[in-house]
Every structure is written in C-alpha cells, then in structure tokens.
Design a protein around this motif. Structure first.
Motif, mmCIF file in Angstrom:
data_model
loop_
_atom_site.group_PDB
_atom_site.id
_atom_site.type_symbol
_atom_site.label_atom_id
_atom_site.label_comp_id
_atom_site.label_asym_id
_atom_site.label_seq_id
_atom_site.Cartn_x
_atom_site.Cartn_y
_atom_site.Cartn_z
ATOM 1 N N ASP A 252 0.803 -1.235 0.097
ATOM 2 C CA ASP A 252 -0.040 -0.051 0.244
ATOM 3 C C ASP A 252 0.896 1.244 0.059
ATOM 4 N N ILE A 253 0.041 2.422 -0.253
ATOM 5 C CA ILE A 253 0.844 3.725 -0.516
ATOM 6 C C ILE A 253 -0.093 4.796 0.213
ATOM 7 N N THR A 254 0.536 5.685 0.984
ATOM 8 C CA THR A 254 -0.296 6.832 1.427
ATOM 9 C C THR A 254 0.824 8.055 0.983
ATOM 10 N N TRP A 255 -0.106 9.169 0.584
ATOM 11 C CA TRP A 255 0.927 10.547 0.260
ATOM 12 C C TRP A 255 0.203 11.525 1.414
ATOM 13 N N HIS A 256 1.210 12.184 1.970
ATOM 14 C CA HIS A 256 1.332 12.902 2.979
ATOM 15 C C HIS A 256 0.355 14.178 2.075
ATOM 16 N N PRO A 257 -0.551 14.779 2.754
ATOM 17 C CA PRO A 257 -1.543 15.735 2.233
ATOM 18 C C PRO A 257 -0.926 16.948 1.220
ATOM 19 N N SER A 258 0.289 17.459 2.024
ATOM 20 C CA SER A 258 0.947 18.334 1.178
ATOM 21 C C SER A 258 1.811 17.770 -0.183
ATOM 22 N N GLY A 259 1.648 16.485 -0.468
ATOM 23 C CA GLY A 259 2.369 16.118 -1.557
ATOM 24 C C GLY A 259 3.726 15.946 -1.583
ATOM 25 N N ASP A 260 4.506 16.033 -0.440
ATOM 26 C CA ASP A 260 5.850 16.308 -0.495
ATOM 27 C C ASP A 260 6.477 14.986 -0.562
ATOM 28 N N TYR A 261 5.801 13.820 0.257
ATOM 29 C CA TYR A 261 6.401 12.590 0.265
ATOM 30 C C TYR A 261 5.249 11.588 0.371
ATOM 31 N N ALA A 262 5.699 10.302 0.021
ATOM 32 C CA ALA A 262 4.958 9.239 0.387
ATOM 33 C C ALA A 262 5.287 8.261 1.364
ATOM 34 N N LEU A 263 4.541 7.377 1.903
ATOM 35 C CA LEU A 263 5.087 6.187 2.610
ATOM 36 C C LEU A 263 4.389 4.935 1.801
ATOM 37 N N ILE A 264 5.406 3.959 1.944
ATOM 38 C CA ILE A 264 4.859 2.511 1.259
ATOM 39 C C ILE A 264 5.133 1.654 2.407
ATOM 40 N N CYS A 265 4.208 0.751 2.404
ATOM 41 C CA CYS A 265 4.437 -0.350 3.591
ATOM 42 C C CYS A 265 4.468 -1.818 2.868
ATOM 43 N N PHE B 201 -2.409 8.325 5.988
ATOM 44 C CA PHE B 201 -2.396 9.525 6.792
ATOM 45 C C PHE B 201 -3.533 10.131 7.426
ATOM 46 N N LEU B 202 -3.688 10.778 8.518
ATOM 47 C CA LEU B 202 -4.561 11.597 8.993
ATOM 48 C C LEU B 202 -4.794 12.552 8.224
ATOM 49 N N PRO B 203 -6.236 13.098 7.910
ATOM 50 C CA PRO B 203 -6.485 14.054 6.962
ATOM 51 C C PRO B 203 -5.627 15.343 7.188
ATOM 52 N N ASN B 204 -5.018 15.673 8.472
ATOM 53 C CA ASN B 204 -4.420 16.753 8.602
ATOM 54 C C ASN B 204 -2.716 16.596 8.650
ATOM 55 N N GLY B 205 -2.401 15.321 8.030
ATOM 56 C CA GLY B 205 -1.128 14.968 7.833
ATOM 57 C C GLY B 205 -0.208 14.807 9.048
ATOM 58 N N GLN B 206 -0.705 14.909 10.238
ATOM 59 C CA GLN B 206 0.127 14.830 11.341
ATOM 60 C C GLN B 206 1.020 13.617 11.464
ATOM 61 N N TYR B 207 0.362 12.378 11.217
ATOM 62 C CA TYR B 207 1.158 11.191 11.182
ATOM 63 C C TYR B 207 0.375 10.098 10.292
ATOM 64 N N ALA B 208 0.853 8.921 10.109
ATOM 65 C CA ALA B 208 0.303 7.884 9.559
ATOM 66 C C ALA B 208 0.127 6.614 10.308
#
Length: 648
Positions: free
Chosen positions: A375-388, A418-425
C-alpha cells in the motif's frame, strides 16, 4: 544386591523419568507463549491455554511445513472428531515430553546399570550419554526435514500418476510423522550401541563387518514395518541411512581397538580413513536423492502460458497531480505519469524486460528481491509518500530518494493511511500489527488480546476529521470471519489508542477494504464473498444487496470525484491451489459501481483479478491494477485495458 533391590532401584529410576515426562506433558499440553510489550519491544512468557498451546502450535507448524497445498489431485482434510482433536494434542504433548526428557532418561538408565559394570565400562556409559542425546535429536531432525518430506512427495507422485485423488487426514498424518520421527531418533542410537559393545569387549569390530549383510536385511524389514507403502522405494530410503549408521558404529569400534592395540595392524588406520571417505560420499548421494525431489514445484504447471509477472497491489497519485506511484510484489515500485506511459522504476535496478506474455499487457519480470509492497499513502502536502509491505517494511519516497524506515518484524504491514491533517500515518497488518509513522520515526504495537486475538488487518480509513479510523480484516480464531474495529487514537500517544469491535459476526470471509465517503458520511466496507457493508457515523452497520457478487471477492474501493459514486473492483485469482497451476478459465475480474444503495455492474470477464484502484487526476480516470501486472482504465462506465511496458 538382591533381585528385589534391583527392582526397587529400577522403580526409583522409572519414577524420576516418568515424573519428568508427566510434568513436561502437562506443560506442553496446557501452556503456550503470550506476548506483551514494553516500550515497543515484544516479550513473551508462558501462560495456560489449550487453543495455542505448545503442542497445538507445533502441530500447525508441522502441518504447514510437511503438507503441500499446491499439488495436483491432493485433497487436504485438516479435520478431526471432537475426541480426535484431544487425542492429537495428547500424542503431540507426549512426543515432546519424551523428546525433551531423553537426556534424563539416558542418565537414569546409566545409573541403573552402572552398579553391574566394571570401572572401565562405567566410563563408557557416562561418555556416551551426550553423544547418544545428540544422535537421537539428529535422527528426529533427519526424519522430519529430509525423510518425511521425501516420502510424502513420493507417495503423492504415485497417486497423481494413477490419476487418483489423495486424502490426507489429520489422524494419519500425525501417526505417520510421530512414528517416523521417533523411530529414526532411536535408530540413530545404533552407532552408540555398537561402539559401546565393542569397547567393553562384548563383541569385536570384525563381528560387525562380517555380518553387515544380515544387518542390512533386518534394516529392510524394519523399513517395511514403519513405511505406509509397499513399493520398496521408501524401505530402501530408510535402510540405506541405517546402513551408513551401522558402518559408522563399526569404524568407531575399530578405531578404539587400534588405540588399544596400535601394533596389530598398521594399515588399518588408512583403511578406516578410506572407509569414512567412501561412507561420506554414499551418505551425501543419498541425501541429495532425498532433498532434490522434495521441491514442490515439480507439481506446478510451468507452461508458457503461465504469467510470471508481479502482482500490482496499490496505485496512488501525488496530490499535486504530476505522477503516481505503483507498487507490488517482488520489490516492485514504479513512478508513472499516467499519460505518456513514461515509467521509471524507483530505487531498484534489477527489472529485466522479457517477451510479452500472450493475453497480458505487461512484460516478464525478473524478480531478484522478495520484498512485497502492499500500500501507499501520500502526505496531504504531496511532499512525500509512505510505502508499506512485508516484514515490517516502511519506505519514504520524496520524489527523488527512497528512505528505509523498516522494522524487522515477522508480520506484514498491509495498509497505511495519513490523517487528513497529515500529522502522522497509521499502518496496519497481520496478527494485529499497528504502526505509527511520525517525523521519520516508526513505532508499533499489537491489538490487545482483550479486543480480539490474532486479528489481521487488510485496510483502514479515517473519518473526515481524523477522529476515528475503521480498520477491517479477519479474525482467524472465529472461523475466519470478517471483522471491523473502531480505532480512536489517544491525544498523547496513538499506540495507547482505544479499540472497539463494530462487528465480529460477519460471514466467514475477509473484509478487504475500508473507504470513508464524505458526501454520504459513512464508511463503505467490502468483503471476500462479495458482501458490501455501510458503517454510519454512529457506527451502526447495514448490509447492501449486491446482486452481482456471485461470491467474487470485492477487494478494493475508491471514490469517483467526477461522478460522486464509489467504484468497486475485485475478482477471483486463477491460481488453483489443489491442481497447482494458473488457469485463465478459473479466474475472473469484476468492476461494480455504488450509488448510495444501488449497485450496477460495469465490467466482468475472465482473466487475472483486480487488486486495487486509484484516481488519475491528469485525465479524470480511474486506474485498475491487479494480479500478474494487469492495468485497466475506467471512464464513463467503460473499462479499457492499457498496454504499457512498465519495466522498460
């Protein structure tokens, strides 16, 4: 000592041995390991349980290791009667108790016979206890890891050759494995017995050499007694290692005689060395014969039509809309712009193009890394993604570089969000694995036993404000039923979150996807048998009527922003676990669309199934990906296959 004194001494020795075996039997039958965590470190301690006792856990591992699941003509039947299940645990516990008490058993035996021995003979008995224990365990390991897999493999090949169906029951399996393992543990004591008899002067070493032919006949008879078939092949596979042990005992006794009488035969040492070399060659050949056919892939259809492409597991576009990330099995990470087909593998260098597989849009992939990304999730800012992915894998991708944040775990992260506010995933995975990724740091814990035991998660999504998440998966301890769990993070520490089971009474299937729909103010949950559920804001659930399911799993879902509807994808994989081959006529793909409560069928046909879908903002289309590298596009109720060479 009088006869009665001997009996009394034997009684004392037997009491100690039987007492130890009984204590170990109770321990293995009623205790297992329980996990707990201190600052993210997993620790274990024994605790009373029947369901996950040491005996039950060992049986499951034995079954998984020894019983093949992808063989033609094999019917697996892991069932037992109510009383039979208890008897299986009793037999397994007794086997473990006897095995672990072997050193004490040998020591008590030596104590009993020691008074009747001379001083020299007593030393022989004491010195052979440790080698005898090692040989017993070595015999058990030899049978379990080499001989039993070969025998099962050979017998199943015979059945397949007869075009018959094999039936493996739990009772027969247990008797077969325990009998073989214990028998070879005892058989491996043969060199010790021969050496001891030679050293104390009961027989000379030349007696063993002179009578090896008769010994070999006895070994063949013994092999016929413990083997379940009358082919003679498995008898020889048992008798030949025993003959090797016989000659090891002869050489050991002969070597002792030469030490006592060095002038008797000056050339004997050279003969013994030559014999040991020859014996090593023979034993190595026998082991090679046993191990090489044990590859279960012999049963797999390796035809040219069987695709060898990675299963594409997730696709998500950067919020800025300039490119997407596509990940899958075999260390597959691809950066894709979605329009021109310009694809760049990210952070890997071992993709190798091959000939196009007929009927598939991608090319063969030479996979040299066994890491799977899910799976993948992008930070709401679009600066980076996390892959698990597998074994606690967490990667961070900033558009240029990959940073490895992975944990060394036995469990897999299956989904991340990610949380909608991007605080953490939050990442979720198998066996109740929960991970928190914040500021480049990864912490993890497991779902408390008080909530559900061993639950595995396949997906999660946050509500619109990030207050709660709905995690979905299955409960393996409740007939593999689907499960939904409400997750509410603590204000100070997410890992100390509260959990509550929304439903643990779903059909015996798996909940595959969780999707929050802002417009409808509810979660959409899809399941492995085609069921679709709604979870409202008050956490009440309701089942939707899906007339198109036909038991096809619905594996992923996504919101269509241009239609304000939900797209549902899935289908059955064509891999036949019984016949061990991939068949297009046994696989299917399905695409559905949900409008509030109404479900419509968009696409259904044969072929590799869809595993995920993602939105492509560059051309307002949905991209559907799945097993063996398939990629399709959805637009205006039309599903079209894309022919893109991802790995050039």
């Amino acid at each position: 000592m009088t006869f009665m004194e001997h009996i009394h001494e034997l009684q004392k020795c037997l009491k100690k041995v039987i007492g130890l075996i009984f204590f170990e039997f109770i321990f293995f039958f009623t205790f297992g390991f329980k996990e707990f965590y201190i600052r993210g470190t997993r620790l274990v301690y024994p605790y009373p349980t029947l369901e996950n006792s040491f005996s039950a856990a060992l049986f499951r591992r034995m079954w998984d290791y020894l019983v093949p699941t992808n063989l033609n003509g094999v019917e697996i039947q892991p069932y037992a009667s109510l009383g039979g299940g208890i008897m299986l645990l009793v037999i397994m516990s007794l086997f473990l108790a006897i095995t672990f008490s072997m050193p004490m058993t040998l020591w008590q035996f030596s104590k009993f016979v020691r008074p009747a021995l001379k001083k020299r003979e007593k030393k022989v008995i004491v010195k052979t206890i440790i080698p005898a224990t090692i040989l017993f365990l070595g015999g058990c390991a030899f049978a379990f890891f080499l001989l039993i897999p070969f025998t099962i493999h050979f017998l199943l090949q015979v059945i397949v050759g007869l075009d018959a169906t094999a039936l493996i029951t739990v009772d027969d399996f247990m008797k077969f494995v325990i009998l073989f393992t214990l028998a070879f543990g005892i058989v491996f004591e043969l060199p010790i017995v021969m050496y001891g008899l030679t050293r104390i002067g009961v027989v000379e070493s030349k007696f063993w050499l002179r009578n090896w032919r008769y010994a070999f006949i006895i070994m063949i008879v013994f092999g016929g007694i413990i083997t379940p078939d009358g082919s003679g092949i498995t008898q020889l596979m048992i008798a030949i290692p025993m003959l090797g042990l016989y000659f090891i005992g002869y050489f050991a006794g002969r070597s002792h005689e030469l030490e006592q009488h060095p002038r008797r035969d000056k050339s004997s040492k050279r003969k013994i060395l030559t014999g040991i070399v020859a014996l090593t060659i023979i034993v190595s050949f026998v082991l090679a014969v046993i191990v090489i056919p044990n590859d279960s892939n012999d049963f797999i259809d390796e035809s040219e039509d069987m695709p060898k492409l990675p299963w594409l597991q997730a696709l998500e576009w950067n919020p800025n809309g300039d490119y997407g990330l596509l990940v899958g099995e075999g260390n597959c990470i691809v950066k894709w712009d979605g329009i021109t087909g310009k694809d760049t593998p990210v952070g890997v260098s071992y993709f190798q193009a091959g000939p196009v597989v007929p009927g598939f849009s991608s090319k063969l992939l030479n996979m040299t890394n066994d890491t799977n990304y899910y799976d993948i999730t992008w930070h709401p800012s679009g600066d980076y993604a996390l892959i698990c992915g597998s074994n606690g894998t967490i990667l961070k991708y900033d558009g240029t570089n990959l940073t490895d944040l992975s944990l060394e775990l036995d469990d897999d992260f299956q989904a991340i969000k990610f949380l909608p506010n991007g605080q953490y995933a939050i990442a979720v995975g198998t066996n109740g694995l929960i991970g928190k990724i914040e500021a480049g740091l990864v912490n993890y814990s497991y779902v408390p036993d008080s909530i559900i035991k061993d639950v595995s998660f396949y997906d999660l999504d946050w509500d619109g404000i990030g207050k709660n998440a709905l995690m979905v998966g299955y409960d393996p301890n409740n007939f593999i039923r689907g499960i939904m769990i409400k997750f509410t993070p603590d204000e100070n520490d997410t890992l100390n979150a509260s959990y509550s089971v929304i439903s643990s009474s779903l059909s015996p299937t798996t909940c595959f996807s969780s999707l929050w729909t802002e417009k409808w103010n509810c979660f959409i949950v899809t399941c492995g048998d085609g069921e679709i559920w709604k979870v409202r804001e008050d956490w009440a659930i309701s089942k939707l009527n899906n007339p198109y399911s036909d038991s096809d799993p619905i594996i992923d879902s996504m919101w269509l922003p241009n239609e304000e509807k939900v797209l549902l994808v899935g289908g059955l994989s064509g891999w036949n676990s019984i016949e061990g081959e991939y068949k297009l006529d046994q696989s299917s793909k399905i695409v559905l669309k949900l409008d509030v409560d109404n479900i419509s069928l968009i696409h259904e046909d044969k072929g590799p199934n869809f595993l995920s879908c993602g939105w492509n903002p560059t051309n307002d289309t949905a991209v559907l990906i799945g097993s063996f590298g398939i990629v399709y596009e959805y637009s205006n109720d039309t599903v079209t296959e894309l022919s893109i060479d991802y790995f050039n």
